[in-house]
Scaffold this active site. Structure first.
Site, PDB file in Angstrom:
ATOM      1  CG  HIS A   1      14.010 -11.785   2.560  1.00  0.00           C
ATOM      2  ND1 HIS A   1      14.249 -10.444   2.459  1.00  0.00           N
ATOM      3  CD2 HIS A   1      12.684 -11.913   2.833  1.00  0.00           C
ATOM      4  CE1 HIS A   1      13.133  -9.767   2.685  1.00  0.00           C
ATOM      5  NE2 HIS A   1      12.156 -10.642   2.904  1.00  0.00           N
TER       6      HIS A   1
ATOM      7  CD  GLN B   1      30.236   4.629 -38.628  1.00  0.00           C
ATOM      8  OE1 GLN B   1      30.030   5.263 -39.647  1.00  0.00           O
ATOM      9  NE2 GLN B   1      31.441   4.274 -38.244  1.00  0.00           N
TER      10      GLN B   1
ATOM     11  CB  SER C   1      30.851   1.595 -40.206  1.00  0.00           C
ATOM     12  OG  SER C   1      30.373   2.086 -41.449  1.00  0.00           O
TER      13      SER C   1
ATOM     14  CE  LYS D   1      32.779 -27.775  -9.624  1.00  0.00           C
ATOM     15  NZ  LYS D   1      33.557 -26.537  -9.758  1.00  0.00           N
TER      16      LYS D   1
ATOM     17  CB  SER E   1      36.584 -28.696 -13.527  1.00  0.00           C
ATOM     18  OG  SER E   1      37.888 -28.429 -13.055  1.00  0.00           O
TER      19      SER E   1
ATOM     20  CD  GLU F   1      28.839 -20.620 -13.702  1.00  0.00           C
ATOM     21  OE1 GLU F   1      29.606 -20.172 -12.845  1.00  0.00           O
ATOM     22  OE2 GLU F   1      29.119 -21.620 -14.386  1.00  0.00           O
TER      23      GLU F   1
HETATM   24  N1  ARG Z   1      28.120   4.661 -41.509  1.00  0.00           N
HETATM   25  C1  ARG Z   1      27.193   5.699 -41.363  1.00  0.00           C
HETATM   26  C2  ARG Z   1      26.261   5.410 -40.195  1.00  0.00           C
HETATM   27  O1  ARG Z   1      26.173   4.328 -39.792  1.00  0.00           O
HETATM   28  C3  ARG Z   1      26.386   5.840 -42.608  1.00  0.00           C
HETATM   29  C4  ARG Z   1      25.838   7.206 -42.831  1.00  0.00           C
HETATM   30  C5  ARG Z   1      26.951   8.121 -43.155  1.00  0.00           C
HETATM   31  N2  ARG Z   1      26.472   9.418 -43.366  1.00  0.00           N
HETATM   32  C6  ARG Z   1      27.273  10.441 -43.418  1.00  0.00           C
HETATM   33  N3  ARG Z   1      26.731  11.589 -43.585  1.00  0.00           N
HETATM   34  N4  ARG Z   1      28.572  10.346 -43.229  1.00  0.00           N
HETATM   35  O2  ARG Z   1      25.611   6.258 -39.667  1.00  0.00           O
END
Ligand code: ARG
Length: 465
Positions: free
Chosen positions: A157, A323, A24, A284, A278, A291
């Site tokens: 309406h 996560q 992540s 345009k 455009s 939008e």
């Molecule tokens: N990347 C994880 C999350 O956002 C962090 C916590 C990870 N915890 C674990 N027990 N693997 O939740």
């Protein structure tokens, strides 16, 4: 490769596909400064509890300060295979602080850590969004004040219904945004709880003091239940809802600007700096900001619905599913912030075509209800009055006779009633509190200005913060 759990797993490296799927860091690096703030409070707590010596505490705090500088100057390096920002910060602190750094994670889990980081982040960000909404409200207020007695047709309406002051119409959006500010601030109260000290799920055997770390981090209070603390993401769902509702309000404003800027309505001309052209059609001028304010709200709603689905089947307590909280939240915040700035600029610089609004509102039929109410004031039951006026309108349309001639000739109406059909008269007659005429709108402008000023002094008006 050194994972945070290599003791348990020995020499076996994680599979590349596992990392590929679970990492992540790409997005949670955004929590770096909050992770460091959380770690600094945790270290302070470890020292207070006597788990870490004062000297080691100082070494760790200095290392954390150094990592913070590295983050701020974009010099913090990530290594291959590092899973998340918590891993990176801990690795770097340990590099800098040696054995002292290895004490950082005592009594803490990434479960309470990530929840702490995300709450610190969300608390600050919701405030930032509220400030941007306030800025847009200021712009609407200024445009409403400046609109004076200008009026346009009000619609139901999408059919012309009754004339309303332009100020009234602009403030209708302003009040919806006021509820958004209130909602964001209210959601923020429930974000403002420290989960630090909940550990993996059950608290700790070490003499930690979660109240103390909560106070150090500027949270109003600590969690009540450690299982809840690591698994609660209501605060994310609620933030997503508040942002989605705000997005829907931005979408409605956007939709009106799209309509108003069309040749068919012709109520507004957008400034060049806030319009697009455009690639093919030289004539345009397009309302793309409006939008996208409309279109992007779909994405916010999707983020909210998706995340609620993620939450709904989760057993207690922490599950890796959680996560999935970050990307929709980050995206909703980014899109909302950008949209608010762009919409504020668009509204601020737009030129109203007041003559066009007026002529669209000045059809005699717009005063039909005034005729009926005039009859009511003279003692006719409303249903009867409605039917008398309805018949006149039908007659005028079918026979192509001006309505005022029929009104003048009608025994219950006559010359006095004809005055009601004069252009600009109908809007003056909307006199009830909260109504669309000049009297109530003047009061409304004062109330709205007072509310915006109060919110600005409470939550600040620095849109850039
Ligand atoms: N990347 C994880 C999350 O956002 C962090 C916590 C990870 N915890 C674990 N027990 N693997 O939740």
């Amino acid at each position: 490769m050194a994972t945070l759990w290599h003791g348990r797993f020995g020499e076996t490296d994680p599979a590349a596909s596992l990392l590929d799927y679970t990492v992540s860091l790409d997005y949670d690096k955004r929590l770096a400064l909050d992770d460091i703030a959380g770690s600094k409070a945790h270290v302070a707590g470890l020292v207070i509890a006597g788990i870490v010596s004062g000297d080691d505490g100082l070494i760790m705090q200095a290392a954390l300060d150094r990592v913070r500088e590295e983050v701020e100057t974009s010099r913090l390096e990530f290594h291959d295979g590092e899973e998340d920002i918590h891993t990176v910060v801990e690795r770097r602190v340990t590099e800098l602080a040696g054995r002292a750094g290895a004490q950082l994670h005592a009594g803490r889990s990434r479960n309470d850590q990530v929840a702490t980081d995300l709450r610190l982040f969300t608390k600050r960000e919701l405030r930032g969004v509220a400030r941007r909404v306030l800025h847009l409200q200021r712009v609407l207020l200024r445009r409403a004040v400046e609109a004076g007695d200008a009026y346009l047709p009000g619609y139901t309406h999408l059919q012309r219904a009754q004339p309303v002051l332009l100020a009234h119409h602009l403030l209708a959006h302003g009040w919806a945004f006021a509820r958004d500010v209130e909602r964001l601030e209210d959601a923020r109260k429930r974000v403002d709880v420290s989960p630090l000290g909940a550990g993996a799920l059950a608290g700790s055997s070490l003499p930690l003091d979660p109240d103390r770390t909560a106070a150090l981090l500027g949270f109003s209070r600590r969690f009540d239940n450690s299982l809840d603390a690591v698994s609660d993401r209501d605060f994310v769902a609620e933030s997503l809802f508040s942002l989605s509702m705000l997005g829907v309000h931005m979408s409605r404003l956007g939709e009106e600007i799209v309509l108003w800027s069309s040749e068919e309505f012709g109520f507004v001309q957008l400034a060049d700096a806030y319009s697009t052209g455009s690639s093919m059609l030289p004539q345009k001028k397009n309302p793309d900001i409006a939008e996208l304010a409309r279109g992007r709200s779909g994405r916010l709603i999707g983020g909210l619905a998706g995340f609620l689905a993620t939450l709904k089947g989760l057993p207690l307590s922490y599950n890796r599913d959680l996560q999935e909280d970050k990307e929709p939240l980050f995206d909703a915040l980014d899109q909302t912030n950008r949209g608010l700035s762009a919409l504020a600029g668009l509204v601020d610089t737009a030129t109203w075509n007041l003559a066009r609004m007026k002529s669209a509102a000045d059809t005699p039929f717009a005063a039909a209800v005034d005729l009926a109410e005039w009859l009511v004031a003279a003692g006719t039951p409303f249903r009867e009055a409605h039917s008398i006026v309805g018949a006149l309108v039908r007659d005028a349309m079918q026979r192509h006779v001006p309505l005022d001639e029929l009104v003048e000739a009608h025994p219950s109406l006559g010359a006095d009633a004809v005055a009601l059909l004069e252009p600009g008269t109908a809007v003056l007659r909307r006199t009830t509190p909260g109504g669309a005429g000049p009297g109530p709108v003047k009061e409304q402008l004062e109330d709205f200005a007072a509310l915006v000023a109060r919110n600005e002094s409470e939550i600040g008006d620095d849109a850039a913060d």
